[in-house]
Design a protein around this motif. Structure first.
Motif, PDB file in Angstrom:
ATOM      1  N   TYR A 268       0.820  -1.216   0.000  1.00  0.00           N
ATOM      2  CA  TYR A 268       0.000   0.000   0.000  1.00  0.00           C
ATOM      3  C   TYR A 268       0.853   1.265   0.000  1.00  0.00           C
ATOM      4  O   TYR A 268       0.527   2.244  -0.688  1.00  0.00           O
ATOM      5  N   THR A 269       1.950   1.244   0.749  1.00  0.00           N
ATOM      6  CA  THR A 269       2.824   2.421   0.788  1.00  0.00           C
ATOM      7  C   THR A 269       3.400   2.704  -0.593  1.00  0.00           C
ATOM      8  O   THR A 269       3.488   3.860  -1.023  1.00  0.00           O
ATOM      9  N   THR A 270       3.780   1.645  -1.310  1.00  0.00           N
ATOM     10  CA  THR A 270       4.316   1.800  -2.667  1.00  0.00           C
ATOM     11  C   THR A 270       3.277   2.417  -3.598  1.00  0.00           C
ATOM     12  O   THR A 270       3.577   3.335  -4.372  1.00  0.00           O
ATOM     13  N   LEU A 271       2.043   1.923  -3.516  1.00  0.00           N
ATOM     14  CA  LEU A 271       0.960   2.472  -4.342  1.00  0.00           C
ATOM     15  C   LEU A 271       0.676   3.934  -3.987  1.00  0.00           C
ATOM     16  O   LEU A 271       0.524   4.789  -4.869  1.00  0.00           O
ATOM     17  N   ILE A 272       0.596   4.213  -2.699  1.00  0.00           N
ATOM     18  CA  ILE A 272       0.306   5.572  -2.242  1.00  0.00           C
ATOM     19  C   ILE A 272       1.375   6.536  -2.736  1.00  0.00           C
ATOM     20  O   ILE A 272       1.079   7.622  -3.257  1.00  0.00           O
ATOM     21  N   ASP A 273       2.644   6.126  -2.609  1.00  0.00           N
ATOM     22  CA  ASP A 273       3.745   6.967  -3.070  1.00  0.00           C
ATOM     23  C   ASP A 273       3.661   7.173  -4.584  1.00  0.00           C
ATOM     24  O   ASP A 273       3.901   8.281  -5.084  1.00  0.00           O
ATOM     25  N   GLY A 274       3.305   6.116  -5.310  1.00  0.00           N
ATOM     26  CA  GLY A 274       3.184   6.222  -6.761  1.00  0.00           C
ATOM     27  C   GLY A 274       2.106   7.214  -7.176  1.00  0.00           C
ATOM     28  O   GLY A 274       2.327   8.047  -8.066  1.00  0.00           O
ATOM     29  N   TYR A 275       0.951   7.144  -6.526  1.00  0.00           N
ATOM     30  CA  TYR A 275      -0.141   8.079  -6.867  1.00  0.00           C
ATOM     31  C   TYR A 275       0.198   9.506  -6.452  1.00  0.00           C
ATOM     32  O   TYR A 275      -0.165  10.467  -7.134  1.00  0.00           O
ATOM     33  N   LYS A 279       0.551  13.107  -8.588  1.00  0.00           N
ATOM     34  CA  LYS A 279      -0.333  14.133  -8.008  1.00  0.00           C
ATOM     35  C   LYS A 279      -1.807  13.726  -7.995  1.00  0.00           C
ATOM     36  O   LYS A 279      -2.693  14.583  -8.037  1.00  0.00           O
ATOM     37  N   ASP A 280      -2.057  12.424  -7.925  1.00  0.00           N
ATOM     38  CA  ASP A 280      -3.428  11.929  -7.776  1.00  0.00           C
ATOM     39  C   ASP A 280      -3.665  11.642  -6.297  1.00  0.00           C
ATOM     40  O   ASP A 280      -3.680  10.502  -5.837  1.00  0.00           O
ATOM     41  N   LEU A 281      -3.867  12.736  -5.536  1.00  0.00           N
ATOM     42  CA  LEU A 281      -3.989  12.608  -4.085  1.00  0.00           C
ATOM     43  C   LEU A 281      -5.316  11.966  -3.670  1.00  0.00           C
ATOM     44  O   LEU A 281      -5.403  11.350  -2.615  1.00  0.00           O
ATOM     45  N   LYS A 282      -6.316  12.093  -4.514  1.00  0.00           N
ATOM     46  CA  LYS A 282      -7.606  11.471  -4.217  1.00  0.00           C
ATOM     47  C   LYS A 282      -7.462   9.956  -4.129  1.00  0.00           C
ATOM     48  O   LYS A 282      -7.937   9.315  -3.187  1.00  0.00           O
ATOM     49  N   GLU A 283      -6.779   9.362  -5.115  1.00  0.00           N
ATOM     50  CA  GLU A 283      -6.571   7.917  -5.122  1.00  0.00           C
ATOM     51  C   GLU A 283      -5.620   7.499  -3.999  1.00  0.00           C
ATOM     52  O   GLU A 283      -5.803   6.448  -3.370  1.00  0.00           O
ATOM     53  N   VAL A 312       3.876  18.718  -2.525  1.00  0.00           N
ATOM     54  CA  VAL A 312       4.165  18.923  -3.947  1.00  0.00           C
ATOM     55  C   VAL A 312       2.999  19.628  -4.637  1.00  0.00           C
ATOM     56  O   VAL A 312       3.190  20.405  -5.579  1.00  0.00           O
ATOM     57  N   CYS A 313       1.797  19.366  -4.144  1.00  0.00           N
ATOM     58  CA  CYS A 313       0.607  20.029  -4.694  1.00  0.00           C
ATOM     59  C   CYS A 313       0.330  21.369  -4.016  1.00  0.00           C
ATOM     60  O   CYS A 313      -0.681  22.019  -4.309  1.00  0.00           O
ATOM     61  N   GLY A 314       1.211  21.775  -3.090  1.00  0.00           N
ATOM     62  CA  GLY A 314       1.071  23.074  -2.434  1.00  0.00           C
ATOM     63  C   GLY A 314       0.050  23.134  -1.324  1.00  0.00           C
ATOM     64  O   GLY A 314      -0.274  24.223  -0.836  1.00  0.00           O
TER      65      GLY A 314
END
Length: 517
Positions: A268-275, A279-283, A312-314
């Motif tokens: 899950y951490t890998t997926l979260i970092d990838g999204y 910049k897909d913070l919703k996912e 990164v998204c401010g």
């Protein structure tokens, strides 16, 4: 008595007090022995340990070995325990006893001693050689690791799966993926040993590391053995690094259908970092919530990935809320967390907040690392304050932190843009003293800046000479820059000389170069 490590102290605390007392007595006796000079006249006779002989068994021997801070004391005890004269109960070392003493010797980089011990005992097996290979590989001794591998390969008639897997891992970690692939191909073509799940996993990692996801996927799909959790996580990581988030998510859905390889915190951490990186913070937030629902505890890496994503998204406020959540769940924010916040402040145009936050870190005793400093060096350069950036670079060097050439190049670039070319030349000359070796771009920025300043070709020649002396050859662009500078100075002879040298070295001249000539 020598102090044991925390891990060993915990394990020793579970041993009955009588055995602990015996181990303590042996350790105390070993302190008066000079094991590196066993025949020294002041050394007591090893027979002083003989009354401990009745206690000898594999578990006891391992505990004594693990309790020694001095590896020579452990080896002395190990050799004494295997001596038939001091051993009326016919004790003999087990496989795990050899592992214990080998691990201790290797942890202190005593490679020769470990090898000699294993050879003299005829214990230089595939498994043990694998340990030696890894130990050498961890220290960057790649040639020695390869030497050991070829040695065991010859001795075992290629039946050395453990050593194969270890050398592949060493080569992949050392970024020698092409060589690892050759050994893997050799292994499969010889057919003496069959690749197992560990073999395939390390090669999947190798292919992912070099961006060859299709090849990694093919190996994953054709694995002769069932993938384990580490294999799945390696494949997911490779997909995420390439930005193939939909493909990675599908693979994780496939994991959920298995019983042995359910997604874990790493998945899950890998997926979260990838999204977060796309910049897909919703996912990313959705996956975080799903992770918690599945009773998986987010770790420091999980929170830092999300915090960095918000920054990164401010969205500094969301990042701060996530950091508070992190603390409430018993995890400590690190310099990585705060570096993300500094980056977020800068992205959001809140430079003053970034500088204030940095000062608060120092006041709290949190030591910045190179990445933390580099965020602010970059920001000072962006704002046109090179002297403040230089001050931070000097501070880094004063704290023993090596600045990267990337940061210096930012400073050199802004100095040149502001017309402070002499200052740029001086900073370039001081880089080595400040803990950083100039790279090609460092010299290029300064030389081109001097040329544009006009009338500085003597200084240019000095910088170019230093550049070549430090192992960097001029490229086509640099030659063109020099020709332009000499033309502006009206030095036609040097224009022709540089042009001829450029042609001799095989660089093509563009239309601008012809106009200079």
């Amino acid at each position: 008595m020598a102090m044991a490590s925390p891990k060993i102290r915990r394990s020793l605390s579970e041993i009955p007090s009588q055995i602990l007392a015996t181990i303590s007595s042996i350790t105390s006796l070993l302190q008066i022995i000079n094991p590196q000079h066993p025949n020294h006249p002041l050394n007591p006779n090893p027979s002083i340990l003989n009354h401990f002989s009745p206690h000898l068994n594999p578990h006891f021997v391992i505990r004594v070995i693990q309790n020694q801070q001095n590896p020579y004391h452990a080896l002395f005890f190990f050799n004494w325990a295997s001596n038939p004269n001091s051993n009326p109960n016919n004790y003999s070392h087990s496989h795990f006893s050899y592992i214990a003493i080998t691990d201790l010797l290797l942890s202190r980089n005593l490679f020769s001693l470990a090898t000699e011990l294993l050879e003299s005992s005829n214990k230089l097996s595939d498994f043990m050689v694998g340990k030696l290979i890894k130990a050498h590989g961890d220290l960057g001794h790649i040639r020695w690791a390869l030497h050991l591998f070829h040695r065991v390969k010859t001795r075992s008639s290629c039946r050395c799966l453990f050593s194969y897997n270890t050398i592949l891992g060493v080569l992949v970690r050392a970024d020698q993926v092409d060589l690892a692939e050759k050994y893997f191909d050799q292994m499969t073509s010889e057919g003496t040993v069959k690749p197992d799940v560990s073999t395939c996993t390390v090669m999947i990692k190798a292919f992912c590391k070099t961006g060859r996801i299709e090849k990694a996927q093919k190996l994953f799909d054709e694995m002769p053995s069932t993938p384990n959790l580490h294999t799945y996580n390696t494949m997911v990581s490779g997909m995420c690094k390439k930005g193939l988030m939909d493909t990675a998510l599908k693979l994780v859905e496939r994991m959920k259908e298995t019983h042995d390889c359910l997604p874990d915190t790493v998945t899950y951490t890998t997926l979260i970092d990838g999204y977060c990186k796309i910049k897909d913070l919703k996912e990313a937030k959705k996956l975080f919530d799903e992770m918690v629902t599945r009773n998986l505890d987010p770790n420091e890496l999980t929170y830092n990935a999300l915090i960095n994503g918000f920054c990164v998204c401010g969205d500094i406020d969301a990042a701060k809320r996530m950091m508070t959540k992190m603390r409430l769940n018993g995890l400590k924010d690190t310099i990585t967390t705060h570096t993300s916040l500094l980056k977020g402040y800068c992205i959001a145009g809140k430079s003053n907040e970034a500088f204030k936050h940095f000062k608060n870190l120092i006041a709290r005793g949190i030591k910045p690392d190179s990445k933390c400093y580099e965020v602010l060096v970059n920001e000072f350069c962006k704002l046109g304050y090179p002297n403040d950036a230089i001050g931070l670079l000097r501070e880094m060097n004063g704290h023993g932190i090596r600045p990267h050439a990337y940061s210096f190049n930012k400073v050199l670039k802004v100095l040149v843009e502001l017309g402070h070319v002499d200052r740029a030349v001086y900073i370039l000359s001081q880089m080595m003293k400040m803990g950083c070796r100039p790279n090609f771009l460092s010299y290029s920025v300064v030389i081109c800046g001097l040329v544009r300043a006009k009338g500085r070709m003597k200084v240019v020649e000095g910088v170019a000479k230093e550049m070549v002396e430090n192992g960097f050859d001029l490229d086509g662009m640099m030659y063109g820059c020099l020709m332009e500078g000499y033309r502006d100075d009206g030095n036609e002879e040097m224009v022709k000389r540089v042009c001829q040298e450029m042609v001799d070295k095989g660089f093509a001249m563009n239309m601008k170069g012809f106009s200079v000539v």
